[in-house]
Motif scaffolding. Structure first.
Motif, PDB file in Angstrom:
ATOM      1  N   PRO A  15     -40.411  23.077  34.386  1.00 60.32           N
ATOM      2  CA  PRO A  15     -40.698  22.389  35.656  1.00 60.32           C
ATOM      3  C   PRO A  15     -40.306  20.917  35.643  1.00 60.32           C
ATOM      4  N   LEU A  16     -40.543  20.231  34.529  1.00 57.46           N
ATOM      5  CA  LEU A  16     -40.214  18.804  34.461  1.00 57.46           C
ATOM      6  C   LEU A  16     -38.706  18.579  34.470  1.00 57.46           C
ATOM      7  N   VAL A  17     -37.966  19.371  33.680  1.00 61.08           N
ATOM      8  CA  VAL A  17     -36.509  19.223  33.664  1.00 61.08           C
ATOM      9  C   VAL A  17     -35.930  19.602  35.025  1.00 61.08           C
ATOM     10  N   ALA A  18     -36.461  20.646  35.643  1.00 64.21           N
ATOM     11  CA  ALA A  18     -35.995  21.048  36.973  1.00 64.21           C
ATOM     12  C   ALA A  18     -36.244  19.935  37.996  1.00 64.21           C
ATOM     13  N   TYR A  19     -37.398  19.318  37.918  1.00 62.02           N
ATOM     14  CA  TYR A  19     -37.712  18.206  38.820  1.00 62.02           C
ATOM     15  C   TYR A  19     -36.735  17.056  38.622  1.00 62.02           C
ATOM     16  N   LEU A  20     -36.412  16.729  37.378  1.00 58.27           N
ATOM     17  CA  LEU A  20     -35.455  15.658  37.108  1.00 58.27           C
ATOM     18  C   LEU A  20     -34.071  15.997  37.653  1.00 58.27           C
ATOM     19  N   MET A  21     -33.672  17.260  37.581  1.00 62.75           N
ATOM     20  CA  MET A  21     -32.382  17.667  38.145  1.00 62.75           C
ATOM     21  C   MET A  21     -32.367  17.495  39.658  1.00 62.75           C
ATOM     22  N   ALA A  22     -33.466  17.850  40.314  1.00 61.99           N
ATOM     23  CA  ALA A  22     -33.551  17.662  41.767  1.00 61.99           C
ATOM     24  C   ALA A  22     -33.493  16.187  42.126  1.00 61.99           C
ATOM     25  N   CYS A  23     -34.173  15.349  41.337  1.00 64.63           N
ATOM     26  CA  CYS A  23     -34.150  13.896  41.582  1.00 64.63           C
ATOM     27  C   CYS A  23     -32.753  13.327  41.356  1.00 64.63           C
ATOM     28  N   LEU A  24     -32.075  13.780  40.295  1.00 64.90           N
ATOM     29  CA  LEU A  24     -30.736  13.282  39.991  1.00 64.90           C
ATOM     30  C   LEU A  24     -29.766  13.630  41.115  1.00 64.90           C
ATOM     31  N   GLY A  25     -29.764  14.887  41.524  1.00 67.12           N
ATOM     32  CA  GLY A  25     -28.875  15.283  42.615  1.00 67.12           C
ATOM     33  C   GLY A  25     -29.196  14.549  43.899  1.00 67.12           C
ATOM     34  N   GLY A  26     -30.499  14.383  44.187  1.00 65.01           N
ATOM     35  CA  GLY A  26     -30.896  13.667  45.392  1.00 65.01           C
ATOM     36  C   GLY A  26     -30.485  12.208  45.353  1.00 65.01           C
ATOM     37  N   ALA A  27     -30.692  11.560  44.197  1.00 62.54           N
ATOM     38  CA  ALA A  27     -30.344  10.142  44.080  1.00 62.54           C
ATOM     39  C   ALA A  27     -28.843   9.923  44.251  1.00 62.54           C
ATOM     40  N   LEU A  28     -28.028  10.752  43.585  1.00 59.72           N
ATOM     41  CA  LEU A  28     -26.576  10.608  43.715  1.00 59.72           C
ATOM     42  C   LEU A  28     -26.127  10.890  45.142  1.00 59.72           C
ATOM     43  N   GLY A  29     -26.695  11.933  45.745  1.00 62.99           N
ATOM     44  CA  GLY A  29     -26.314  12.265  47.114  1.00 62.99           C
ATOM     45  C   GLY A  29     -26.688  11.185  48.100  1.00 62.99           C
ATOM     46  N   LEU A  30     -27.866  10.595  47.938  1.00 62.84           N
ATOM     47  CA  LEU A  30     -28.305   9.523  48.838  1.00 62.84           C
ATOM     48  C   LEU A  30     -27.413   8.295  48.702  1.00 62.84           C
ATOM     49  N   ARG A  31     -27.064   7.945  47.458  1.00 59.69           N
ATOM     50  CA  ARG A  31     -26.224   6.765  47.273  1.00 59.69           C
ATOM     51  C   ARG A  31     -24.824   6.987  47.846  1.00 59.69           C
ATOM     52  N   CYS A  32     -24.278   8.192  47.658  1.00 57.14           N
ATOM     53  CA  CYS A  32     -22.960   8.482  48.220  1.00 57.14           C
ATOM     54  C   CYS A  32     -22.990   8.459  49.744  1.00 57.14           C
ATOM     55  N   THR A  33     -24.042   9.001  50.327  1.00 55.59           N
ATOM     56  CA  THR A  33     -24.154   8.996  51.780  1.00 55.59           C
ATOM     57  C   THR A  33     -24.320   7.583  52.303  1.00 55.59           C
ATOM     58  N   THR A  34     -25.124   6.770  51.618  1.00 51.56           N
ATOM     59  CA  THR A  34     -25.268   5.370  52.009  1.00 51.56           C
ATOM     60  C   THR A  34     -23.937   4.645  51.904  1.00 51.56           C
TER      61      THR A  34
END
Length: 287
Positions: A15-34
């Protein structure tokens, strides 16, 4: 016969590693969209596509990292590879639709609702299509109400993420938004898993087979490599830290950024002698 399901075979690790993967993908996607919102219009599709692929890959990776800890007693699990990778394509495609809607129409009103709905349905479709690719000696059954709740959570998470991608500019707020997105996506996954039960075929005698981790690990290499590549693009782009366009006014050395340079300071207008309009001569000047 009902199978005994365990979604945390490795404890809190998956669960912790999965959560970090979701955060990583979200962070990269948000920065690219910005980043897409502050570049020339001709570059915008590329940045939006990269953001959509990062978010979709992060969500997909999160799902299957979490599935490494999923076991059913007495029933070895396999995965149908074409359907598993099809779920990745669905995630990237539908997230891309939502990102492009918000990227070109803005994160407000009908555009935000439509983009969030499409993206949320994409996240839910990825989850349940990925589960449809699961192969074991049994049948998966779902509780309709809990499934509907998981879809609502996915839509809410997507809407918040898309709003943050447009409204949030600072790095600190983007990190906070990605952490919230990770919680929401993980919550959607485990809500969907709570809706599921397994009905086994046969006597349920112990069976031997590869673990979920051994089966899934090779399939995760590609998406993980892509996330690393997207992370390198983000890190080496100087405008990714702030998400703001470069200042158009050149500042002189030693002049704070918030103060205009000597070139742009307004020069005082020369003193024009006052005239006595009534008598047509100069008014006396104070020395």
């Amino acid at each position: 016969m009902q199978g005994t399901v365990d979604g945390f075979n490795y404890g809190l690790v998956t669960p912790l590693v999965a959560y970090l993967m979701a955060c990583l993908g979200g962070a990269l996607g948000l920065r690219c969209t910005t980043r897409a919102l502050v570049v020339a219009r001709s570059w915008r599709p590329g940045w939006l596509a990269l953001g959509a692929a990062a978010i979709g890959s992060g969500i997909w990776t999160m799902h299957f990292v979490a599935m490494m800890g999923f076991t059913v007693r007495g029933a070895p699990i396999q995965y149908d590879k074409p359907m598993t990778f099809a779920s990745l394509g669905v995630a990237v495609l539908m997230v891309g639709v939502g990102v492009f809607i918000v990227g070109y129409r803005g994160a407000a009103g009908a555009a935000l609702f439509t983009g969030g709905t499409v993206t949320g349905l994409g996240i839910a479709s990825m989850h349940y299509l990925g589960m449809a690719g699961l192969r074991l000696n049994g049948t998966l059954e779902y509780n309709t109400v809990t499934v509907a709740l998981s879809v609502v959570i996915a839509m809410g998470a997507a809407t918040v993420a898309l709003w943050a991608a447009v409204q949030v500019r600072g790095l600190r707020w983007s990190v906070c938004a990605s952490l919230v997105m990770g919680v929401a996506v993980s919550g959607m996954h485990y809500t969907g898993m709570a809706a599921m039960s397994v009905h086994l075929h046969g006597s349920g005698a112990p069976a031997v087979g590869d673990s979920s981790a051994a089966v899934l690990a090779p399939m995760l290499i590609g998406p993980l490599a892509f996330l690393c590549l997207a992370g390198a693009v983000v890190l080496f782009d100087p405008l990714m830290v702030t998400g703001r366009p470069a200042a158009r006014v050149e500042h002189e050395p030693g002049v704070p950024a918030h103060e205009p340079s000597a070139r742009t300071r307004r020069r005082p207008s020369p003193r024009i002698p006052r005239r006595d309009l009534a008598h047509g001569h100069r008014a006396p000047q104070n020395r």
